[in-house]
Design an enzyme around this catalytic site. Structure first.
Site, PDB file in Angstrom:
ATOM      1  N   LYS A  55     -33.920  13.849  -4.115  1.00 29.31           N
ATOM      2  CA  LYS A  55     -32.947  12.870  -3.613  1.00 29.31           C
ATOM      3  C   LYS A  55     -33.099  12.635  -2.121  1.00 29.31           C
ATOM      4  CE  LYS A  55     -29.609  12.785  -7.232  1.00 29.31           C
ATOM      5  NZ  LYS A  55     -28.242  12.659  -7.650  1.00 29.31           N
ATOM      6  N   LYS A  70     -37.304  10.547 -14.046  1.00 28.12           N
ATOM      7  CA  LYS A  70     -36.128  10.654 -14.902  1.00 28.12           C
ATOM      8  C   LYS A  70     -35.311   9.353 -14.860  1.00 28.12           C
ATOM      9  CE  LYS A  70     -32.271  12.783 -13.468  1.00 28.12           C
ATOM     10  NZ  LYS A  70     -31.164  11.964 -13.960  1.00 28.12           N
ATOM     11  N   LYS A  95     -28.732   7.015 -13.151  1.00 32.11           N
ATOM     12  CA  LYS A  95     -27.790   5.922 -12.877  1.00 32.11           C
ATOM     13  C   LYS A  95     -27.915   5.424 -11.451  1.00 32.11           C
ATOM     14  CE  LYS A  95     -24.114   8.984 -13.597  1.00 32.11           C
ATOM     15  NZ  LYS A  95     -24.288  10.195 -12.785  1.00 32.11           N
TER      16      LYS A  95
HETATM   17  P1  ATP Z   1     -27.578  10.423 -10.302  1.00 30.51           P
HETATM   18  O1  ATP Z   1     -28.772   9.511 -10.273  1.00 30.51           O
HETATM   19  O2  ATP Z   1     -26.437   9.916  -9.470  1.00 30.51           O
HETATM   20  O3  ATP Z   1     -27.925  11.859 -10.014  1.00 30.51           O
HETATM   21  P2  ATP Z   1     -27.704  10.961 -13.111  1.00 30.51           P
HETATM   22  O4  ATP Z   1     -27.994   9.857 -14.062  1.00 30.51           O
HETATM   23  O5  ATP Z   1     -28.799  11.923 -12.791  1.00 30.51           O
HETATM   24  O6  ATP Z   1     -27.059  10.346 -11.808  1.00 30.51           O
HETATM   25  P3  ATP Z   1     -25.766  13.110 -13.208  1.00 30.51           P
HETATM   26  O7  ATP Z   1     -24.317  12.835 -13.003  1.00 30.51           O
HETATM   27  O8  ATP Z   1     -26.533  13.684 -12.067  1.00 30.51           O
HETATM   28  O9  ATP Z   1     -26.456  11.764 -13.719  1.00 30.51           O
HETATM   29  O10 ATP Z   1     -25.948  14.058 -14.452  1.00 30.51           O
HETATM   30  C1  ATP Z   1     -24.960  14.143 -15.493  1.00 30.51           C
HETATM   31  C2  ATP Z   1     -25.534  14.812 -16.722  1.00 30.51           C
HETATM   32  O11 ATP Z   1     -26.477  13.926 -17.359  1.00 30.51           O
HETATM   33  C3  ATP Z   1     -26.298  16.097 -16.434  1.00 30.51           C
HETATM   34  O12 ATP Z   1     -26.040  17.012 -17.488  1.00 30.51           O
HETATM   35  C4  ATP Z   1     -27.737  15.671 -16.456  1.00 30.51           C
HETATM   36  O13 ATP Z   1     -28.615  16.723 -16.785  1.00 30.51           O
HETATM   37  C5  ATP Z   1     -27.712  14.610 -17.542  1.00 30.51           C
HETATM   38  N1  ATP Z   1     -28.785  13.637 -17.338  1.00 30.51           N
HETATM   39  C6  ATP Z   1     -28.921  12.804 -16.272  1.00 30.51           C
HETATM   40  N2  ATP Z   1     -30.014  12.049 -16.413  1.00 30.51           N
HETATM   41  C7  ATP Z   1     -30.571  12.408 -17.603  1.00 30.51           C
HETATM   42  C8  ATP Z   1     -31.737  11.995 -18.309  1.00 30.51           C
HETATM   43  N3  ATP Z   1     -32.515  11.042 -17.814  1.00 30.51           N
HETATM   44  N4  ATP Z   1     -32.008  12.580 -19.498  1.00 30.51           N
HETATM   45  C9  ATP Z   1     -31.219  13.542 -20.006  1.00 30.51           C
HETATM   46  N5  ATP Z   1     -30.109  13.991 -19.389  1.00 30.51           N
HETATM   47  C10 ATP Z   1     -29.793  13.434 -18.203  1.00 30.51           C
HETATM   48 MG    MG Z   2     -28.443  13.457 -11.349  1.00 32.67          MG
END
Ligand code: ATP
Ligand code: MG
Length: 342
Positions: free
Chosen positions: A118, A201, A204
């Protein structure tokens, strides 16, 4: 000490740092909902204090938090069977987070890959909060004495750090106070990849909307994003082994498997020899069939934000009732004078 000495309890969270994605759904939300049937208390949190480790417009953050709450409920998380709330309404998280900042070691934080991803080349200019993120996450889990943490694969390192922090606290203070929580990473899609880049990955917070499927995307948008998803030109092989060096293809197969409840092996068997001209429309139909009811229900819930706030407030009261005594005991253990307690 092992987690088994503690009453099993599940905790997990998601940042309201943007709209929920298919990655969040398959890696987290869908599994959060399934965990409600296992006879173990489930606590689910919108971690808004984590979200502000990178800039969030205040009004948008409020909106995203309510929308994420709607996404949780639309994905099957029942506020009567789970505790559902936003982190900042239970101040014990931040208070324990500070204590754990004093337990965690800089060397441990320096190994965290999420911070490196990040912060990128910009590490001098990101917030101190982004760096300290994992110790607040440890507090989120430990303030409930949670024993199991369902997460996507990307959060495994943070849950392992939580175990290290718990162990060091117990060791330093000579107590058996915090459990060693276990990451629970299961299913066919523990790491959903970006639709634009099979090595990244799905997130969001990715600047490219085409990289992800949002739970609020309509059927046409979902179909179009899948149609445009990056792939190679080869047909699907007849074994998973054949997808070893084809990350984009493997990702779409995993998504199909997780959405359909099939194994990835069964998916390649079914589509062996077919090109993406066949597989992508089948995946789009499946994704629309599974996600449309969720997005419809989110829209319905979002029409009554006061009701969402009421649910989050009630969840916060229930969460507080568990967290506050654990924080109080922690403060005693570390030697704080507690003269105002009744
Ligand atoms: P950000 O980009 O703001 O970090 P994010 O999409 O990574 O958002 P988080 O809030 O960090 O979402 O993660 C929430 C949950 O979703 C965690 O358990 C994380 O492991 C899971 N998660 C996030 N992205 C993925 C993905 N691409 N595949 C599977 N699980 C995911
Ligand atoms: Mg995340």
């Amino acid at each position: 000490m092992t987690a088994t000495a503690f009453t099993p309890r599940i905790f997990s969270g998601i940042q309201p740092s943007g709209g929920l994605t298919l990655g969040n759904y398959l890696g987290a939300l869908k599994r959060f909902a399934e965990k409600q049937d296992e006879g173990i208390q489930t606590i689910y949190c919108l971690v808004d204090l984590h979200a502000i480790t990178v800039w969030q417009d205040p009004e948008r953050l409020r909106q995203q938090t309510r929308e994420a709450a709607a996404g949780f409920m639309a994905s099957g998380i029942d506020p009567a069977r789970s505790i559902l709330f936003n982190q900042s309404q239970v101040s014990a998280h931040a208070e324990l987070g500070w204590i754990l900042n004093c337990v965690a070691r800089l060397g441990w934080m320096n190994r965290m890959t999420q911070f490196k991803d990040k912060a990128g080349k910009n590490a001098e200019h990101v917030s101190l909060g982004l760096y300290a993120y994992p110790s607040l996450m440890a507090a989120d889990i430990l303030v409930y004495h949670a024993t199991h943490v369902p997460v996507g694969d990307d959060q495994k390192q943070h849950v392992e750090l939580t175990r290290d922090i718990a162990a060091k606290f117990n060791h330093d203070y000579g107590v058996d106070f915090f459990p060693a929580p276990e990451p629970v990473i299961e299913g066919a899609a523990t790491r959903v990849m970006s639709l634009r880049d099979g090595t990244k990955k799905m997130s969001k917070s990715d600047p490219s909307d085409a990289s992800r499927i949002n739970l609020t995307d309509d059927a046409d948008t979902i179909a179009q994003k899948i149609r445009k998803a990056r792939t190679d030109a080869e047909p699907l092989p007849d074994t998973l082994e054949g997808l070893k060096d084809r990350p984009e293809a493997r990702n779409l197969v995993n998504i199909y498997a997780a959405l359909s409840g099939m194994t990835a092996e069964a998916v390649v068997t079914e589509f062996a020899g077919q090109g993406f001209g066949t597989f992508k429309p089948a995946l789009a139909d499946l994704a629309v069939a599974k996600l449309s009811p969720i997005s419809l229900e989110m829209t319905r819930l979002m029409a009554d934000p006061a009701e969402i706030d009421r649910i989050l407030g009630e969840g916060a009261d229930r969460a507080e009732a568990i967290a506050r005594p654990i924080l109080d005991r922690t403060l005693d253990i570390v030697g704080m004078v507690r003269s105002r307690r009744g």
